[in-house]
Structure formats: structure tokens, C-alpha cells
Motif scaffolding. Structure first.
Motif, PDB file in Angstrom:
ATOM      1  N   LYS A   2      -2.656  -6.453  -1.219  1.00  0.00           N
ATOM      2  CA  LYS A   2      -3.743  -6.070  -1.305  1.00  0.00           C
ATOM      3  C   LYS A   2      -4.030  -5.711  -0.299  1.00  0.00           C
ATOM      4  O   LYS A   2      -5.183  -4.011  -0.319  1.00  0.00           O
ATOM      5  CB  LYS A   2      -4.802  -7.971  -0.843  1.00  0.00           C
ATOM      6  CG  LYS A   2      -6.635  -7.736  -1.002  1.00  0.00           C
ATOM      7  CD  LYS A   2      -7.026  -8.669  -0.771  1.00  0.00           C
ATOM      8  CE  LYS A   2      -8.670  -8.355  -0.632  1.00  0.00           C
ATOM      9  NZ  LYS A   2      -9.459  -9.951  -0.113  1.00  0.00           N
ATOM     10  N   THR A   3      -3.723  -5.080   0.937  1.00  0.00           N
ATOM     11  CA  THR A   3      -3.447  -4.848   2.016  1.00  0.00           C
ATOM     12  C   THR A   3      -3.144  -2.780   1.656  1.00  0.00           C
ATOM     13  O   THR A   3      -4.226  -2.275   1.669  1.00  0.00           O
ATOM     14  CB  THR A   3      -2.578  -4.667   3.143  1.00  0.00           C
ATOM     15  OG1 THR A   3      -1.284  -5.031   2.686  1.00  0.00           O
ATOM     16  CG2 THR A   3      -2.953  -6.537   3.931  1.00  0.00           C
ATOM     17  N   TYR A   4      -2.261  -2.830   0.820  1.00  0.00           N
ATOM     18  CA  TYR A   4      -1.859  -1.709   0.041  1.00  0.00           C
ATOM     19  C   TYR A   4      -2.884  -0.595  -0.666  1.00  0.00           C
ATOM     20  O   TYR A   4      -3.578   0.064  -0.231  1.00  0.00           O
ATOM     21  CB  TYR A   4      -0.712  -1.250  -1.046  1.00  0.00           C
ATOM     22  CG  TYR A   4       0.515  -1.508  -0.250  1.00  0.00           C
ATOM     23  CD1 TYR A   4       0.578  -1.097   1.589  1.00  0.00           C
ATOM     24  CD2 TYR A   4       1.379  -2.833   0.128  1.00  0.00           C
ATOM     25  CE1 TYR A   4       2.183  -1.318   1.965  1.00  0.00           C
ATOM     26  CE2 TYR A   4       2.288  -3.273   1.108  1.00  0.00           C
ATOM     27  CZ  TYR A   4       2.667  -2.262   1.971  1.00  0.00           C
ATOM     28  OH  TYR A   4       3.953  -1.748   2.428  1.00  0.00           O
ATOM     29  N   ILE A   6      -6.609  -1.927  -0.161  1.00  0.00           N
ATOM     30  CA  ILE A   6      -7.938  -1.451   0.845  1.00  0.00           C
ATOM     31  C   ILE A   6      -7.044  -0.084   1.705  1.00  0.00           C
ATOM     32  O   ILE A   6      -7.908   0.599   2.443  1.00  0.00           O
ATOM     33  CB  ILE A   6      -7.485  -2.770   1.858  1.00  0.00           C
ATOM     34  CG1 ILE A   6      -7.802  -4.208   0.678  1.00  0.00           C
ATOM     35  CG2 ILE A   6      -8.966  -2.411   2.887  1.00  0.00           C
ATOM     36  CD1 ILE A   6      -8.338  -4.716   1.612  1.00  0.00           C
ATOM     37  N   GLN A   7      -6.226   0.187   2.272  1.00  0.00           N
ATOM     38  CA  GLN A   7      -5.469   0.881   2.983  1.00  0.00           C
ATOM     39  C   GLN A   7      -5.504   2.486   2.311  1.00  0.00           C
ATOM     40  O   GLN A   7      -5.408   3.381   2.722  1.00  0.00           O
ATOM     41  CB  GLN A   7      -3.867   0.640   3.762  1.00  0.00           C
ATOM     42  CG  GLN A   7      -3.310   2.130   4.407  1.00  0.00           C
ATOM     43  CD  GLN A   7      -2.015   1.823   5.033  1.00  0.00           C
ATOM     44  OE1 GLN A   7      -1.049   0.583   4.380  1.00  0.00           O
ATOM     45  NE2 GLN A   7      -1.292   2.421   5.889  1.00  0.00           N
ATOM     46  N   TYR A   8      -4.761   2.511   1.405  1.00  0.00           N
ATOM     47  CA  TYR A   8      -5.100   3.596  -0.449  1.00  0.00           C
ATOM     48  C   TYR A   8      -6.195   3.949  -0.801  1.00  0.00           C
ATOM     49  O   TYR A   8      -6.193   4.625  -1.701  1.00  0.00           O
ATOM     50  CB  TYR A   8      -3.534   3.669   0.108  1.00  0.00           C
ATOM     51  CG  TYR A   8      -2.566   3.885   0.094  1.00  0.00           C
ATOM     52  CD1 TYR A   8      -2.261   4.801   1.039  1.00  0.00           C
ATOM     53  CD2 TYR A   8      -1.833   3.272   0.610  1.00  0.00           C
ATOM     54  CE1 TYR A   8      -1.130   4.792   1.578  1.00  0.00           C
ATOM     55  CE2 TYR A   8      -0.502   2.495   1.181  1.00  0.00           C
ATOM     56  CZ  TYR A   8      -0.215   3.947   1.626  1.00  0.00           C
ATOM     57  OH  TYR A   8       0.353   4.072   2.719  1.00  0.00           O
ATOM     58  N   ARG A   9      -7.521   3.148  -0.733  1.00  0.00           N
ATOM     59  CA  ARG A   9      -8.762   2.874  -1.321  1.00  0.00           C
ATOM     60  C   ARG A   9      -9.047   4.464  -1.752  1.00  0.00           C
ATOM     61  O   ARG A   9      -9.105   4.392  -2.819  1.00  0.00           O
ATOM     62  CB  ARG A   9      -9.336   1.941  -0.340  1.00  0.00           C
ATOM     63  CG  ARG A   9     -10.953   1.828  -1.342  1.00  0.00           C
ATOM     64  CD  ARG A   9     -11.309   0.562  -1.285  1.00  0.00           C
ATOM     65  NE  ARG A   9     -12.959   0.503  -2.465  1.00  0.00           N
ATOM     66  CZ  ARG A   9     -13.602   1.685  -2.225  1.00  0.00           C
ATOM     67  NH1 ARG A   9     -13.640   2.417  -0.480  1.00  0.00           N
ATOM     68  NH2 ARG A   9     -14.839   1.199  -3.060  1.00  0.00           N
TER      69      ARG A   9
END
Length: 186
Positions: A2-4, A6-9
Motif C-alpha cells: 500500500k505504501t508503494y 501511495i508513494q507512486y500514485r
């Protein structure tokens, strides 16, 4: 994971918008082309015919004896310059595929809607005008230097049109894209 996302949104949204617009416009263009029988009747689509007509007008304005005639063995228009057959104007010469790529990129790098629409219209118009002049210059160059056809048609003039598109993209991203403004505010 999920953090990826969010980071690469922003990057993922760019890709989704780009490919969505690109595929919709490409399929629409293919649908348009399917209305012409390029295999049996060697019909040329209307936009390619328009480009060939405009090239012919510019060449005649420049003082050249220019004639365009439908090709009898393929879906193209023969460009005859000073009684010498110098080029064929085919569907790929109309720059619509370049405009589709341009529009997809501009939409993917979102800006204000009014700016986006106006930039797309102005950019496509500029691409069209420069493409007509690109074909004019290529035709004149092929008349004078026919032995340089590969270099002129395969390298120099594609660099010209794609260089213009690249310049428009850079201008769009730096001046109008909301992504740049968001990063500038951080």
C-alpha cells in the motif's frame, strides 16, 4: 504494498490517464480509417487528402509546378514536382498519430481544463501546420537530393516533427501542468 501505491500514485495516475486517452484516440482513429477501402480501391482518408492538398498549395505558392494525383496501385497520393515524381503522401504522413501521442501526454500531465483544451487545440494546429511545411521541405529536398532520401525521410524530418512535439511537452509541463505547481509548493 500500500505504501508503494501511495508513494507512486502520481506516476500511476499519469500512466493510467496516458494509456486510457492514447487507446481511446487510437481506436477512434482506426475506426475512422476503416471507413476507407485502402486495400481494394486504394482510397485515401480525408485528412491525408487534406494534407496533400495543403502541401500542393504551398508548393505552388512557392513557385513550383506541383501536381497531386491518386496513386493507382496503393492508398496514397503521388506528389509530382516540376514533372518529377518525388514522394507519396500516405496515411502516416498526416501526423494524426503524432497528435494522438501529444494529446495523451498533455491530458496525462493534468492542467486546468481550459488551459488543457486550449493547449491541445493550439498544439495540434501547430503540429499540423509544421507537418505540412515538413512535407513541403522534404519534397523540395527530394527533388534536389534524391540520393539522400533515407537520411531526409528517415532521420532529419522525423526529428523535426518529434522535436517540436517534445518542445511542446516540455513547455506544457513547465508552464501549465498542475503536477509542477504541486511540487513547487512543497
Amino acid at each position: 504494498m500500500k505504501t508503494y501505491f501511495i508513494q507512486y500514485r502520481p506516476f500511476l495516475l499519469f500512466l493510467i490517464k496516458f494509456f486510457l486517452v492514447y487507446f481511446v484516440l487510437t481506436f477512434s482513429y482506426k475506426y475512422y480509417l476503416n471507413h476507407f477501402d485502402s486495400v481494394l480501391l486504394f482510397q485515401v482518408d480525408g485528412f491525408t487528402q487534406l494534407v496533400a492538398n495543403q502541401v500542393n498549395y504551398v508548393l505552388m505558392f512557392l513557385g513550383y509546378d506541383s501536381i497531386i494525383v491518386p496513386h493507382t496501385n496503393e492508398a496514397s497520393i503521388k506528389l509530382i514536382l516540376n514533372q518529377i515524381f518525388v514522394a507519396r503522401v500516405v496515411e502516416g504522413c498526416n501526423a494524426l498519430s503524432v497528435m494522438i501521442l501529444f494529446v495523451a501526454f498533455v491530458v496525462a500531465f493534468t492542467g486546468k481544463w481550459l488551459h488543457t483544451i486550449l493547449f491541445i487545440i493550439a498544439g495540434c494546429l501547430l503540429i499540423h501546420i509544421l507537418n505540412v511545411f515538413r512535407i513541403v521541405m522534404l519534397s523540395i529536398a527530394l527533388l534536389k537530393y534524391p540520393e539522400q532520401e533515407h537520411l531526409l525521410h528517415g532521420v532529419v524530418f522525423p526529428l523535426f516533427i518529434y522535436g517540436v512535439v517534445l518542445g511542446l511537452w516540455v513547455f506544457w509541463v513547465n508552464k501549465f501542468s498542475l503536477h509542477v505547481r504541486k511540487n513547487a509548493e512543497k
